[in-house]
Motif scaffolding. Structure first.
Motif, PDB file in Angstrom:
ATOM      1  N   ILE A  15     -11.786  13.858  30.202  1.00  0.00           N
ATOM      2  CA  ILE A  15     -10.093  13.880  29.667  1.00  0.00           C
ATOM      3  C   ILE A  15     -10.451  14.660  28.231  1.00  0.00           C
ATOM      4  CG2 ILE A  15      -8.381  12.598  28.585  1.00  0.00           C
ATOM      5  CD1 ILE A  15      -9.195  10.347  30.491  1.00  0.00           C
ATOM      6  N   ASP A  16     -11.369  14.530  27.449  1.00  0.00           N
ATOM      7  CA  ASP A  16     -11.679  14.968  26.297  1.00  0.00           C
ATOM      8  C   ASP A  16     -11.796  16.591  26.520  1.00  0.00           C
ATOM      9  OD1 ASP A  16     -13.430  16.184  24.040  1.00  0.00           O
ATOM     10  OD2 ASP A  16     -13.125  14.168  23.389  1.00  0.00           O
ATOM     11  N   LEU A  17     -12.395  16.960  27.329  1.00  0.00           N
ATOM     12  CA  LEU A  17     -12.444  18.302  27.780  1.00  0.00           C
ATOM     13  C   LEU A  17     -11.360  19.208  28.102  1.00  0.00           C
ATOM     14  CD1 LEU A  17     -14.411  20.868  28.329  1.00  0.00           C
ATOM     15  CD2 LEU A  17     -14.492  19.974  30.671  1.00  0.00           C
ATOM     16  N   GLU A  23      -8.597  25.886  23.931  1.00  0.00           N
ATOM     17  CA  GLU A  23      -9.185  26.433  22.411  1.00  0.00           C
ATOM     18  C   GLU A  23     -10.448  27.027  22.741  1.00  0.00           C
ATOM     19  OE1 GLU A  23      -9.570  22.853  20.124  1.00  0.00           O
ATOM     20  OE2 GLU A  23      -7.544  22.650  20.624  1.00  0.00           O
ATOM     21  N   GLY A  24     -10.828  27.363  24.028  1.00  0.00           N
ATOM     22  CA  GLY A  24     -12.170  27.815  24.430  1.00  0.00           C
ATOM     23  C   GLY A  24     -13.117  26.758  24.786  1.00  0.00           C
ATOM     24  N   PRO A  25     -14.314  27.122  25.173  1.00  0.00           N
ATOM     25  CA  PRO A  25     -15.314  26.437  25.566  1.00  0.00           C
ATOM     26  C   PRO A  25     -15.551  25.091  24.422  1.00  0.00           C
ATOM     27  CG  PRO A  25     -16.219  28.615  25.885  1.00  0.00           C
ATOM     28  CD  PRO A  25     -14.849  28.708  25.025  1.00  0.00           C
ATOM     29  N   LEU A  54     -16.597  20.945  38.984  1.00  0.00           N
ATOM     30  CA  LEU A  54     -15.353  20.497  38.238  1.00  0.00           C
ATOM     31  C   LEU A  54     -15.488  21.147  36.900  1.00  0.00           C
ATOM     32  CD1 LEU A  54     -15.447  16.948  39.011  1.00  0.00           C
ATOM     33  CD2 LEU A  54     -14.195  18.488  40.237  1.00  0.00           C
ATOM     34  N   VAL A  55     -16.600  21.586  36.441  1.00  0.00           N
ATOM     35  CA  VAL A  55     -16.762  22.332  35.147  1.00  0.00           C
ATOM     36  C   VAL A  55     -17.597  23.397  35.181  1.00  0.00           C
ATOM     37  CG1 VAL A  55     -16.137  20.032  33.846  1.00  0.00           C
ATOM     38  CG2 VAL A  55     -18.881  20.721  34.131  1.00  0.00           C
ATOM     39  N   ALA A  66     -15.936  24.377  30.217  1.00  0.00           N
ATOM     40  CA  ALA A  66     -14.668  24.506  30.469  1.00  0.00           C
ATOM     41  C   ALA A  66     -14.492  23.815  31.947  1.00  0.00           C
ATOM     42  CB  ALA A  66     -14.262  25.929  30.579  1.00  0.00           C
ATOM     43  N   LEU A  67     -13.126  23.621  32.191  1.00  0.00           N
ATOM     44  CA  LEU A  67     -12.732  23.087  33.390  1.00  0.00           C
ATOM     45  C   LEU A  67     -12.969  24.011  34.386  1.00  0.00           C
ATOM     46  CD1 LEU A  67      -9.829  21.226  32.690  1.00  0.00           C
ATOM     47  CD2 LEU A  67     -12.078  20.052  33.020  1.00  0.00           C
TER      48      LEU A  67
END
Length: 162
Positions: A15-17, A23-25, A54-55, A66-67
């Motif tokens: 969720i945080d990611l 905004e970028g990695p 997933l990432v 990143a996702l």
């Protein structure tokens, strides 16, 4: 039966990611600091999340994670499965040898609970959870697919907390 720290932390970190990926990695150090999760523990979890696709990781200065997919296509069940989190209410692990190598009287009850838990967790997407954070006044970020989460995209209002 309960969800362990591994599954809870993985969902929280995702969720945080998702809230910050526009905004970028996003660095694991940043997630660790914001969510009060050990950096070494996050490194282990994100290794598994990366193997499950997933990432993705970005190396070098300004790197991070990143996702790998849109938030609407990542479910809580995907995240939990990626970190090898067992969700099983049966005492036999589904092998039907619950009591003295035979099926116990409540085996079907627990098997049905397992099925319903999986169905529910499969119905909750990362997009749903991000939208909930926005509704609570959480960090404002654009979703991975660069469109804001809206109910018209199928993001259900779910009674979950992160």
């Amino acid at each position: 039966m309960r969800l362990t720290t591994k599954g809870r932390f993985a969902v929280t970190a995702m969720i945080d990611l998702a809230l910050r990926c526009a905004e970028g990695p996003v660095t694991l150090a940043g997630i660790a600091d914001r969510q009060k999760i050990s950096l070494s523990y996050l490194e282990q979890l994100f290794g598994k999340l990366r193997r499950f696709e997933l990432v993705t990781s970005v190396r070098g200065p300004g790197g991070g994670y990143a996702l790998a997919r849109e938030t609407a296509t990542i479910t809580v069940a995907d995240i939990i499965a990626a970190v090898d989190e067992p969700l099983d209410a049966t005492s036999c692990g589904g092998k039907e040898n619950c009591k003295d190598e035979h099926r116990c009287m409540t085996h079907d009850l627990w098997t049905n609970l397992n099925r319903r838990m999986y169905e529910y967790l499969h119905s909750v997407t990362l997009a749903n959870l991000v939208e909930q954070q926005h509704a609570k006044g959480g960090p404002v970020a654009v979703l991975h697919d660069e469109r804001p989460a809206t109910a018209s995209r199928g993001a259900a209002k779910l009674p979950l907390t992160a």
